[in-house]
Motif scaffolding. Structure first.
Motif, PDB file in Angstrom:
ATOM      1  N   LEU A  22      53.170  55.585 127.013  1.00  0.00           N
ATOM      2  CA  LEU A  22      53.540  56.537 126.075  1.00  0.00           C
ATOM      3  C   LEU A  22      54.143  57.581 126.631  1.00  0.00           C
ATOM      4  O   LEU A  22      55.051  58.289 126.068  1.00  0.00           O
ATOM      5  CB  LEU A  22      52.243  56.971 125.514  1.00  0.00           C
ATOM      6  N   LEU A  24      56.718  57.083 128.861  1.00  0.00           N
ATOM      7  CA  LEU A  24      58.130  56.807 128.936  1.00  0.00           C
ATOM      8  C   LEU A  24      58.667  56.947 127.450  1.00  0.00           C
ATOM      9  O   LEU A  24      59.978  57.544 127.559  1.00  0.00           O
ATOM     10  CB  LEU A  24      58.206  55.371 128.939  1.00  0.00           C
ATOM     11  N   GLU A  25      58.060  56.836 126.497  1.00  0.00           N
ATOM     12  CA  GLU A  25      58.656  57.089 125.107  1.00  0.00           C
ATOM     13  C   GLU A  25      58.452  58.651 124.804  1.00  0.00           C
ATOM     14  O   GLU A  25      59.292  59.083 124.116  1.00  0.00           O
ATOM     15  CB  GLU A  25      57.550  56.453 124.257  1.00  0.00           C
ATOM     16  N   PHE A  26      57.474  59.238 125.033  1.00  0.00           N
ATOM     17  CA  PHE A  26      57.142  60.735 124.504  1.00  0.00           C
ATOM     18  C   PHE A  26      57.107  61.634 125.559  1.00  0.00           C
ATOM     19  O   PHE A  26      56.882  62.792 125.153  1.00  0.00           O
ATOM     20  CB  PHE A  26      55.891  60.793 123.791  1.00  0.00           C
TER      21      PHE A  26
END
Length: 119
Positions: A22, A24-26
């Motif tokens: 998460l 990495l994404e957010f």
């Protein structure tokens, strides 16, 4: 050769891996909060998979005439660094369909006592 390891053996790593993905994404500011929301949304499945012991309590009786029988099963496990005791509703194939309650403990002795007291 494939190595199988139940989630209960790596429950703390599951949370770390979820947070890392998460992040990495957010970004790191929201990752841990989102991970806790993911676990809360699928609480019965995560708890069922993280169990280290289970004990059959009896049939789960519903008002609906379901096509399949469900059972009440007490479980004890560890997830995200905390011990828990819960009662899950489980079908004959061992799939969790819900959870009646879940209590968290910081010590295994308290969790074990609560697990043995489940009826």
């Amino acid at each position: 050769m494939t190595m199988f390891q139940p989630i209960s053996h790596s429950s703390d790593r599951v949370m770390k891996a979820l947070v890392a993905g998460l992040e990495l994404e957010f970004g790191c500011g929201a990752a841990e909060a989102l991970a806790h929301r993911f676990i809360a949304a699928e609480e019965s499945d995560f708890s069922w998979d993280a169990r280290v012991e289970e004990r059959w309590l009896g049939a789960y009786e519903t008002l609906d005439e379901d096509e399949f029988a469900l059972d009440r099963v007490a479980i004890i496990g560890r997830l995200d660094g905390r011990w828990f005791v819960a009662v899950c509703i489980v079908d004959g194939d061992g799939m969790a369909h819900g959870m009646i309650g879940r209590r968290l403990f910081s010590r295994v002795q308290a969790a074990r006592k609560a697990f043995l007291a489940q009826r």
